[in-house]
Scaffold this active site. Structure first.
Site, PDB file in Angstrom:
ATOM      1  N   TYR A  41      -5.099  -5.840 -10.333  1.00 10.61           N
ATOM      2  CA  TYR A  41      -3.781  -5.502  -9.808  1.00 10.61           C
ATOM      3  C   TYR A  41      -2.913  -6.745  -9.658  1.00 10.61           C
ATOM      4  O   TYR A  41      -3.375  -7.767  -9.141  1.00 10.61           O
ATOM      5  CB  TYR A  41      -3.924  -4.812  -8.456  1.00 10.61           C
ATOM      6  CG  TYR A  41      -2.614  -4.536  -7.760  1.00 10.61           C
ATOM      7  CD1 TYR A  41      -1.707  -3.622  -8.283  1.00 10.61           C
ATOM      8  CD2 TYR A  41      -2.278  -5.190  -6.575  1.00 10.61           C
ATOM      9  CE1 TYR A  41      -0.500  -3.362  -7.647  1.00 10.61           C
ATOM     10  CE2 TYR A  41      -1.071  -4.933  -5.933  1.00 10.61           C
ATOM     11  CZ  TYR A  41      -0.187  -4.026  -6.473  1.00 10.61           C
ATOM     12  OH  TYR A  41       1.006  -3.778  -5.850  1.00 10.61           O
ATOM     13  N   ASP A  56       8.084 -11.247   0.096  1.00  8.47           N
ATOM     14  CA  ASP A  56       8.386  -9.991  -0.600  1.00  8.47           C
ATOM     15  C   ASP A  56       9.531  -9.287   0.117  1.00  8.47           C
ATOM     16  O   ASP A  56       9.330  -8.352   0.883  1.00  8.47           O
ATOM     17  CB  ASP A  56       7.127  -9.119  -0.627  1.00  8.47           C
ATOM     18  CG  ASP A  56       7.307  -7.851  -1.445  1.00  8.47           C
ATOM     19  OD1 ASP A  56       8.302  -7.763  -2.181  1.00  8.47           O
ATOM     20  OD2 ASP A  56       6.448  -6.969  -1.339  1.00  8.47           O
ATOM     21  N   ASP A  83       2.833  -4.197 -10.023  1.00  9.72           N
ATOM     22  CA  ASP A  83       3.889  -3.792  -9.105  1.00  9.72           C
ATOM     23  C   ASP A  83       5.226  -3.865  -9.843  1.00  9.72           C
ATOM     24  O   ASP A  83       5.550  -4.883 -10.451  1.00  9.72           O
ATOM     25  CB  ASP A  83       3.886  -4.747  -7.907  1.00  9.72           C
ATOM     26  CG  ASP A  83       4.765  -4.301  -6.761  1.00  9.72           C
ATOM     27  OD1 ASP A  83       5.622  -3.419  -6.973  1.00  9.72           O
ATOM     28  OD2 ASP A  83       4.604  -4.845  -5.656  1.00  9.72           O
ATOM     29  N   ASP A  85       8.035  -2.803  -8.044  1.00  4.40           N
ATOM     30  CA  ASP A  85       8.967  -2.696  -6.920  1.00  4.40           C
ATOM     31  C   ASP A  85       9.701  -1.350  -6.941  1.00  4.40           C
ATOM     32  O   ASP A  85       9.082  -0.323  -7.139  1.00  4.40           O
ATOM     33  CB  ASP A  85       9.923  -3.885  -6.929  1.00  4.40           C
ATOM     34  CG  ASP A  85       9.194  -5.200  -6.663  1.00  4.40           C
ATOM     35  OD1 ASP A  85       8.274  -5.198  -5.834  1.00  4.40           O
ATOM     36  OD2 ASP A  85       9.534  -6.219  -7.286  1.00  4.40           O
ATOM     37  N   HIS A 110       3.432   0.662 -10.607  1.00  3.68           N
ATOM     38  CA  HIS A 110       3.848   1.585  -9.558  1.00  3.68           C
ATOM     39  C   HIS A 110       5.293   1.301  -9.187  1.00  3.68           C
ATOM     40  O   HIS A 110       5.741   0.163  -9.135  1.00  3.68           O
ATOM     41  CB  HIS A 110       2.910   1.574  -8.348  1.00  3.68           C
ATOM     42  CG  HIS A 110       2.889   0.327  -7.516  1.00  3.68           C
ATOM     43  ND1 HIS A 110       3.930  -0.063  -6.705  1.00  3.68           N
ATOM     44  CD2 HIS A 110       1.915  -0.602  -7.347  1.00  3.68           C
ATOM     45  CE1 HIS A 110       3.607  -1.167  -6.071  1.00  3.68           C
ATOM     46  NE2 HIS A 110       2.400  -1.522  -6.454  1.00  3.68           N
ATOM     47  N   GLU A 112       8.411   2.391  -6.364  1.00  2.00           N
ATOM     48  CA  GLU A 112       8.559   2.872  -4.995  1.00  2.00           C
ATOM     49  C   GLU A 112       9.971   3.391  -4.748  1.00  2.00           C
ATOM     50  O   GLU A 112      10.881   3.155  -5.552  1.00  2.00           O
ATOM     51  CB  GLU A 112       8.224   1.750  -4.013  1.00  2.00           C
ATOM     52  CG  GLU A 112       9.204   0.602  -4.072  1.00  2.00           C
ATOM     53  CD  GLU A 112       8.634  -0.700  -3.535  1.00  2.00           C
ATOM     54  OE1 GLU A 112       9.383  -1.412  -2.853  1.00  2.00           O
ATOM     55  OE2 GLU A 112       7.455  -1.018  -3.807  1.00  2.00           O
ATOM     56  N   CYS A 120       8.218  -5.922   1.692  1.00  2.00           N
ATOM     57  CA  CYS A 120       6.805  -5.573   1.749  1.00  2.00           C
ATOM     58  C   CYS A 120       6.612  -4.276   2.523  1.00  2.00           C
ATOM     59  O   CYS A 120       7.220  -4.060   3.575  1.00  2.00           O
ATOM     60  CB  CYS A 120       6.021  -6.700   2.415  1.00  2.00           C
ATOM     61  SG  CYS A 120       4.324  -6.274   2.832  1.00  2.00           S
ATOM     62  N   ARG A 157       5.105   5.579  -5.748  1.00  2.00           N
ATOM     63  CA  ARG A 157       4.847   5.199  -4.354  1.00  2.00           C
ATOM     64  C   ARG A 157       6.008   5.617  -3.458  1.00  2.00           C
ATOM     65  O   ARG A 157       7.172   5.477  -3.833  1.00  2.00           O
ATOM     66  CB  ARG A 157       4.647   3.682  -4.279  1.00  2.00           C
ATOM     67  CG  ARG A 157       4.727   3.081  -2.885  1.00  2.00           C
ATOM     68  CD  ARG A 157       4.464   1.613  -2.918  1.00  2.00           C
ATOM     69  NE  ARG A 157       5.169   0.904  -1.850  1.00  2.00           N
ATOM     70  CZ  ARG A 157       5.069  -0.395  -1.618  1.00  2.00           C
ATOM     71  NH1 ARG A 157       4.302  -1.148  -2.394  1.00  2.00           N
ATOM     72  NH2 ARG A 157       5.755  -0.955  -0.637  1.00  2.00           N
ATOM     73  N   GLU A 189       2.367   4.664   0.969  1.00  2.00           N
ATOM     74  CA  GLU A 189       2.199   3.363   1.609  1.00  2.00           C
ATOM     75  C   GLU A 189       2.168   3.512   3.130  1.00  2.00           C
ATOM     76  O   GLU A 189       2.895   4.327   3.708  1.00  2.00           O
ATOM     77  CB  GLU A 189       3.359   2.449   1.207  1.00  2.00           C
ATOM     78  CG  GLU A 189       3.302   1.045   1.797  1.00  2.00           C
ATOM     79  CD  GLU A 189       2.148   0.221   1.271  1.00  2.00           C
ATOM     80  OE1 GLU A 189       0.982   0.582   1.569  1.00  2.00           O
ATOM     81  OE2 GLU A 189       2.395  -0.773   0.577  1.00  2.00           O
ATOM     82  N   ASN A 211      -3.794   1.482  -0.585  1.00  2.00           N
ATOM     83  CA  ASN A 211      -3.442   0.067  -0.586  1.00  2.00           C
ATOM     84  C   ASN A 211      -4.173  -0.620   0.558  1.00  2.00           C
ATOM     85  O   ASN A 211      -3.755  -0.550   1.714  1.00  2.00           O
ATOM     86  CB  ASN A 211      -1.925  -0.083  -0.431  1.00  2.00           C
ATOM     87  CG  ASN A 211      -1.402  -1.391  -0.961  1.00  2.00           C
ATOM     88  OD1 ASN A 211      -2.011  -2.018  -1.816  1.00  2.00           O
ATOM     89  ND2 ASN A 211      -0.249  -1.803  -0.474  1.00  2.00           N
TER      90      ASN A 211
END
Length: 315
Positions: A41, A56, A83, A85, A110, A112, A120, A157, A189, A211
């Site tokens: 990952y 982040d 990731d 974002d 992924h 989000e 984050c 996500r 998340e 996660n």
């Protein structure tokens, strides 16, 4: 060229959790690959911190993230889950984002549903976009996948659990709608305890990500066997390499400040104790030498006669 999406789908079809250690650059990825995992990952937080020096909090850009993902996937022999974002904009931006990650060759991303700038998923102050807009972004990503790389794995996500007015129920609704819009895997998340994880496993109708952030986040430590029994399929350990790097470099450099020579000797000895060969071997010099033999004129080999340095002959 390996279709890492297809490889990842095959591994997801196996029994048991797919465990993905988090890395932040090609070097830490190479270490993880040397140890041996079925997938790796790429952390967004670690990428931001290692590439820009910033946390982040929306400071890193799409080209920087994709460049890092491409370099990591090039360096390892297993699928990379990256990731992406919040897709760096609205649904039209997501179209380009997914196209670029597909060109980078990674196995999965992924996306989000946070607003911009995002942050984050284990810090306060997160906000999410309206559900309808979020579903549209996932639908756009799924259409790009279907058109460009059908085996590419799309993980959707939601951060709705952790917003000021959010709820676990809203997160579950979003996760299911993301799956209906074409996502392959759902990712909620920030669940805060085992009862929430059980609820997610029961109420979300599709494959699931957990996660595993540990003490730096809001999600609990939990046995992997329990995650599997609740219906989770992938477990990410996003900042494992980043935390390890900070902790170990700090420890070594603290010793270094007291006695540089003794500290350097201990660093050398610790490295030599790992089953990765010499530093130059691990970095890939034997492969470079083999390329020279294969593609350069014979006289180029004369430079090795009488020269000093490690013997880097490949097997």
């Amino acid at each position: 060229m390996t279709d890492y999406g297809a490889v990842l789908r095959e591994r997801l079809d196996r029994d048991g959790l797919l465990v993905c250690p988090g890395v932040h650059d090609p070097l830490t990825a190479a270490v993880a690959d040397a140890v041996g995992f079925d997938a790796i990952y790429m952390t967004g937080y670690g990428t931001s911190l290692s590439k820009t020096g910033y946390p982040d909090a929306g400071f890193i850009t799409m080209p920087e993230m994709i460049s890092n993902a491409a370099n990591i996937q090039e360096r390892i022999d297993v699928p990379l889950v990256a990731d992406a974002d919040n897709g760096y904009g609205n649904a039209t931006n997501v179209v380009r984002t997914v196209r670029e990650y597909i060109k980078a060759g990674v196995g999965a991303i992924h996306l989000e549903d946070q607003t911009f700038p995002k942050r984050c998923g284990h810090t306060k102050g997160r906000r999410v976009i309206p559900r309808e807009e979020a579903v549209g972004k996932i639908a756009a990503a799924a259409d790009v996948r279907d058109d460009r790389a059908p085996d590419f794995v799309l993980i959707a996500r939601t951060d709705a659990r952790g917003t000021g007015d959010g709820s676990l129920d809203e997160a579950v609704v979003r996760a299911n709608e993301f799956l209906e819009a074409g996502a392959d895997v759902a990712f909620i998340e920030g669940p805060t305890d085992e009862s929430e994880l059980e609820y997610i496993g029961r109420e979300v109708d599709g494959p699931l990500v957990y996660n595993f952030v540990g003490e730096t986040g809001t999600s609990p430590y939990v046995d992997l066997s329990s995650l599997e029994s609740w219906g989770f399929d992938i477990v990410l350990f996003p900042i494992a390499a980043t935390l390890s790097t900070i902790a170990n470099v700090y420890s070594d450099f603290s010793d270094f400040a007291d006695d540089p020579v003794a500290a350097m000797r201990r660093i050398d000895e610790n490295f030599d104790a790992q089953p990765v060969g010499s530093f130059h071997e691990f970095a890939g010099f034997p492969e470079v030498i083999e390329w020279e033999r294969q593609y350069l004129p014979d006289e180029e080999q004369d430079k090795y006669e009488g020269s000093l340095g490690d013997d880097l002959e490949s097997d």
